[in-house]
Design a protein around this motif. Structure first.
Motif, short mmCIF file in Angstrom:
data_model
loop_
_atom_site.label_atom_id
_atom_site.label_comp_id
_atom_site.label_asym_id
_atom_site.label_seq_id
_atom_site.Cartn_x
_atom_site.Cartn_y
_atom_site.Cartn_z
N GLY A 176 -5.96 7.68 -5.54
CA GLY A 176 -5.70 6.24 -6.98
C GLY A 176 -5.79 6.83 -8.15
N LYS A 177 -4.72 6.04 -8.57
CA LYS A 177 -4.56 6.54 -10.27
C LYS A 177 -4.83 5.69 -10.80
N LYS A 178 -5.18 4.76 -12.52
CA LYS A 178 -5.93 3.55 -12.81
C LYS A 178 -3.96 3.41 -13.43
N PRO A 179 -4.21 2.58 -12.53
CA PRO A 179 -2.79 1.74 -13.32
C PRO A 179 -2.53 1.41 -14.73
N PRO A 180 -1.65 1.45 -15.77
CA PRO A 180 -1.34 1.00 -16.78
C PRO A 180 -1.31 0.75 -17.26
N PRO A 181 -1.67 -0.30 -18.44
CA PRO A 181 -1.89 -1.32 -19.20
C PRO A 181 -1.02 -2.84 -18.49
N GLY A 182 -1.19 -3.34 -16.86
CA GLY A 182 -0.61 -4.54 -16.95
C GLY A 182 0.75 -4.66 -15.93
N GLN A 183 0.68 -2.94 -15.71
CA GLN A 183 1.32 -2.43 -14.51
C GLN A 183 0.84 -2.74 -13.26
N CYS A 184 -0.18 -3.33 -12.86
CA CYS A 184 -0.04 -3.45 -11.29
C CYS A 184 -0.55 -5.56 -10.94
N ASN A 185 0.26 -5.88 -10.54
CA ASN A 185 1.02 -6.90 -10.20
C ASN A 185 0.11 -7.82 -9.79
N LYS A 186 -1.07 -8.50 -9.45
CA LYS A 186 -1.88 -8.92 -8.95
C LYS A 186 -2.23 -10.33 -8.30
N GLU A 187 -0.46 -10.62 -8.06
CA GLU A 187 -0.23 -11.76 -7.39
C GLU A 187 -0.20 -11.90 -6.36
N ASN A 188 -0.66 -12.85 -5.57
CA ASN A 188 -1.42 -12.72 -3.81
C ASN A 188 -1.90 -11.95 -2.93
N TYR A 189 -3.64 -12.43 -4.74
CA TYR A 189 -4.25 -10.98 -4.39
C TYR A 189 -4.10 -9.81 -4.12
N SER A 190 -3.24 -8.54 -4.09
CA SER A 190 -2.97 -7.31 -4.15
C SER A 190 -3.91 -6.78 -4.67
N ASP A 191 -3.99 -6.06 -4.46
CA ASP A 191 -4.89 -4.88 -5.23
C ASP A 191 -4.67 -4.28 -6.07
N CYS A 192 -5.42 -3.72 -6.88
CA CYS A 192 -4.96 -2.48 -7.74
C CYS A 192 -5.81 -1.21 -7.27
N CYS A 193 -4.81 0.25 -7.39
CA CYS A 193 -5.67 1.37 -7.18
C CYS A 193 -6.77 1.31 -8.18
N LYS A 194 -7.61 2.49 -7.53
CA LYS A 194 -8.67 2.22 -8.24
C LYS A 194 -9.21 3.98 -8.85
N GLN A 195 -9.15 4.18 -10.23
CA GLN A 195 -9.14 6.27 -10.30
C GLN A 195 -10.04 6.86 -9.13
N ASP A 250 4.83 0.54 2.93
CA ASP A 250 4.62 1.85 2.80
C ASP A 250 3.29 1.94 2.49
N SER A 251 3.37 3.02 3.93
CA SER A 251 1.92 3.71 4.96
C SER A 251 1.74 5.05 4.66
N THR A 252 2.20 5.81 3.62
CA THR A 252 2.32 6.86 3.11
C THR A 252 2.43 6.98 2.00
N MET A 253 2.51 5.70 0.82
CA MET A 253 2.44 6.28 -0.17
C MET A 253 1.60 5.58 -0.75
N GLY A 254 1.43 5.47 -2.02
CA GLY A 254 0.84 4.51 -3.20
C GLY A 254 -0.13 4.93 -4.34
N CYS A 255 -0.20 3.80 -5.23
CA CYS A 255 -1.16 4.13 -6.22
C CYS A 255 -0.15 4.39 -7.74
N ASP A 256 1.46 3.98 -7.27
CA ASP A 256 1.98 4.40 -8.17
C ASP A 256 3.53 3.74 -9.00
N SER A 257 4.48 3.70 -9.64
CA SER A 257 5.31 2.46 -10.35
C SER A 257 5.73 2.67 -9.27
N ASP A 258 6.06 2.67 -8.32
CA ASP A 258 7.07 2.53 -7.62
C ASP A 258 6.95 1.76 -6.20
N HIS A 259 5.49 1.48 -6.59
CA HIS A 259 4.91 1.06 -5.23
C HIS A 259 3.61 -0.40 -5.97
#
Length: 188
Positions: free
Chosen positions: A38-57, A142-151
């Motif tokens: 996991g990479k820490k998202p830049p400030p304001g870049q992870c949308n937590k709507e609908n109980y979404s999780d953000c990646c943890k560094q 996507d089950s193969t990628m995440g923790c980036d701007s595309d996701h």
């Protein structure tokens, strides 16, 4: 004697290979294909709507190239997603390059069930909470990628996810605040 022993060893090896293949097919297992860090998202870049999780560094997240086998009654976990522009689904849907309003019954399926788009724009039946609803597959969870701007800096999806719009949750009579629930689904 030596010839007989080597025949027995060869037969034993063949038997073990066949048993291994059959047990993995019959069990319908889907094991992790690897991990991403996991990479820490830049400030304001992870949308937590609908109980979404953000990646943890630094946290390791499992990735999957497969999902459990599809049957006439496939067990899954229903999660909540917004497919609208600006929603936690990120960009437009993979199948039609469109956004979909929250009142449209649409879903994204984990990578293995999405199956390289073979279910795109087809319908599935979802059963849960004593109700059922028909929803259109418009995207891949996507089950193969995440923790980036595309996701949207969200972790990879688990391999058994049906990520559904608010319309699906409403049709099943389930409060969105539940966050996720066990369901069954089948191709329509």
């Amino acid at each position: 004697m030596k010839k007989q022993l080597s025949s027995c060893v060869l037969l034993l090896i063949c038997f073990l290979v066949v048993v291994t293949i059959l047990s993995s097919v019959e069990a319908g297992t889907c094991n992790p294909s690897g991990k991403i860090r996991g990479k820490k998202p830049p400030p304001g870049q992870c949308n937590k709507e609908n109980y979404s999780d953000c990646c943890k560094q630094g946290k390791l997240y499992s990735i999957f190239r497969c999902s459990p086998p599809v049957t006439g009654h496939t067990k899954a976990t229903l999660t909540l997603n917004s497919f609208q522009k600006g929603g936690d689904g990120g960009g437009p849907s993979e199948c039609d390059n469109q956004y979909h309003p929250d009142d449209e019954p649409v879903v994204a399926l984990s990578t293995g069930w999405y199956n390289k788009g073979s279910r795109c724009l087809k319908y599935i039946n979802i059963y849960g909470n004593g109700q059922s609803v028909k929803a259109k597959v418009v995207d891949e969870c996507d089950s193969t990628m995440g923790c980036d701007s595309d996701h949207d800096y969200q972790p990879p999806c688990r391999n058994n996810i049906v990520d559904a719009s608010k319309a699906v949750w409403e049709a099943l009579g389930t409060p969105e605040s539940q966050g996720e629930m066990e369901i069954y689904w089948s191709d329509a």
